[in-house]
Design an enzyme around this catalytic site. Structure first.
Site, mmCIF file in Angstrom:
data_model
loop_
_atom_site.group_PDB
_atom_site.id
_atom_site.type_symbol
_atom_site.label_atom_id
_atom_site.label_comp_id
_atom_site.label_asym_id
_atom_site.label_seq_id
_atom_site.Cartn_x
_atom_site.Cartn_y
_atom_site.Cartn_z
ATOM 1 N N ASP A 17 0.922 -1.049 -0.026
ATOM 2 C CA ASP A 17 0.517 0.013 0.280
ATOM 3 C C ASP A 17 0.682 1.411 0.345
ATOM 4 O OD1 ASP A 17 -1.584 -2.170 0.174
ATOM 5 O OD2 ASP A 17 -3.356 -0.770 1.476
ATOM 6 N N ARG A 97 -1.292 5.563 16.949
ATOM 7 C CA ARG A 97 -1.852 6.141 15.870
ATOM 8 C C ARG A 97 -0.539 8.233 15.991
ATOM 9 N NH1 ARG A 97 -0.612 2.291 13.109
ATOM 10 N NH2 ARG A 97 -2.323 1.549 12.245
ATOM 11 N N ASP A 126 -8.180 4.641 11.805
ATOM 12 C CA ASP A 126 -6.414 5.480 11.637
ATOM 13 C C ASP A 126 -6.591 6.634 10.766
ATOM 14 O OD1 ASP A 126 -5.287 3.495 13.431
ATOM 15 O OD2 ASP A 126 -4.618 1.922 11.940
ATOM 16 N N SER A 180 -5.450 -8.467 7.482
ATOM 17 C CA SER A 180 -4.893 -7.789 7.137
ATOM 18 C C SER A 180 -4.287 -7.265 8.801
ATOM 19 C CB SER A 180 -5.583 -6.402 7.083
ATOM 20 O OG SER A 180 -4.607 -4.944 7.659
#
Length: 402
Positions: A17, A97, A126, A180
């Site tokens: 990605d 994050r 996210d 994922s």
């Protein structure tokens, strides 16, 4: 569009990605891309990310070891609050994050970038967490979220784009990835694909940090965790740095099958999602922290903390780490931890963690008061007046209303 941005800092893992995003940014915005890869203890070799970035012609590459800062300044403050989202989730992805966002903004200032970019999709939490962090720390920063802009809206299209532009693809990414994964020192999570049906049990291949509890040792393992001011400082008598301590607890919990969670949660954007989490060290740490609080925290202080905890956990989950209300709650929580010190003994056995002993030089536990034997400090007759005063409003209400 392309002329307005000159330099962008990309949160870059080196995977499919973000590699596609790197090239897409170069093509779409005609800007210089700076890559930033954070070592948060995900357990992967990060040098391939550097080589891949160099292959794209990236001149400024940042690979930062943030494990100690992550544990000391983000994980430990959160664990002082005993934070659980929706009563179960230890917030392993959520808490990483704000640190990534913080470091990205620091790098943007350092290299003179006018934009930052991330690889989070437009469906998840996210994107919110990253961008709330960016804006809180640099209000005028420009944010590029490719998943909300491009038309590469499937794994197949990403792979086609990668092949067209000679972007190397790991062999296991060529087909449909089974699920994922997100990992750091606190946890590893799996979502999507084989996990999307919440009725189906997660296959064992999803788990990587914990032994299957059914295959865990048949003999319990006893460990001791020592605390000062609400933070763990030693395991089995060995003083350790925050990151080293969490690493040690991961090892101890993992080999005993501790820390698995299969959860359907409510995302901030509105949908429900199913995730499988492994947080072996964090599960042990929270049990230990509650254990030491049980003998060192005043009753009403402990109850107030528990009332505030869901609000605190929701703020972390939704991405408001840098908000004034989270900082206010943190100040209250940190105040409560001034005398939270001592040692907790725990038993780890086939997926369970049990507090079996606790001691503290600042304990509020008084054997003299609580004993069932004869004592000299508590007059049981005092309880009659205490009960009658507490019952007064109940008696008056019953007498008035029949």
């Amino acid at each position: 569009m392309s002329g307005s941005i000159k330099k962008v800092v990309l949160a870059y893992s080196g995977g499919l990605d973000t590699s596609v995003i790197l090239r897409w940014l170069q093509d779409t915005y005609r800007c210089e891309v700076v890559t930033f890869t954070a070592d948060l203890g995900q357990g992967e070799e990060l040098e391939p990310a550097r080589k891949k970035a160099e292959m794209f012609g990236v001149k400024e590459i940042f690979i930062d070891d943030l494990r100690e800062e992550f544990t000391r300044d983000f994980v430990f403050p959160m664990f002082r609050a005993n934070a659980l989202y929706e009563g179960q989730y230890l917030l392993g992805t959520s808490i990483a994050r704000p640190l990534i966002a913080k470091r990205q903004i620091e790098i943007a200032k350092l290299v003179g970038a006018d934009a930052v970019s991330h690889g989070a999709t437009g469906k998840g939490n996210d994107q919110v967490r990253f961008e709330l962090g960016y804006y809180a720390l640099k209000p005028d920063i420009k944010v590029i979220a490719p998943w909300r802009e491009w038309d590469l809206n499937s794994r197949t299209k990403l792979i086609e784009y990668a092949e067209k532009h000679q972007i190397p693809i790991a062999k296991d990414k060529r087909g449909e990835a089974p699920f994922s994964v997100d990992a750091n020192l606190l946890h590893i999570s799996a979502e999507g694909k084989v996990l999307e049906d919440p009725w189906q049990e997660a296959p064992e291949l999803v788990y990587s940090r914990t032994v299957n509890p059914e295959q865990a040792p048949d003999k319990p393992e006893y460990i001791e965790v020592e605390f000062k001011r609400g933070d763990a400082v030693a395991v089995n008598g060995e003083q350790l740095s925050p990151a080293a301590l969490l690493t040690k607890l991961n090892e101890l919990g993992g080999r005993n099958g501790v820390g698995r969670l299969d959860l359907v949660e409510n995302r901030f954007v509105g949908m429900k999602s199913r995730g499988v989490y492994e947080t072996p060290g964090g599960t042990v740490l929270q049990a230990a922290h509650r254990g030491i609080e049980s003998i060192t925290l005043d009753r009403n202080a402990a109850h107030l903390k528990d009332e505030l905890m869901p609000r605190y956990a929701e703020l972390v989950y939704n991405g408001f780490w840098f908000s004034p209300e989270r900082e206010m709650l943190q100040a209250l929580i940190d105040k409560s931890q001034e005398h939270v010190e001592g040692t907790v003994r725990l038993k780890l056995y086939k997926g369970s963690v049990t507090v079996v002993g606790r001691k503290s030089p600042k304990t509020l536990y008084s054997l003299a008061h609580v004993t069932f034997e004869e004592d000299q400090v508590y007059d049981q007759r005092d309880a009659a007046g205490f009960i009658k005063l507490n019952a007064l409003r109940l008696r008056l209400a019953k007498a008035a209303r029949g």
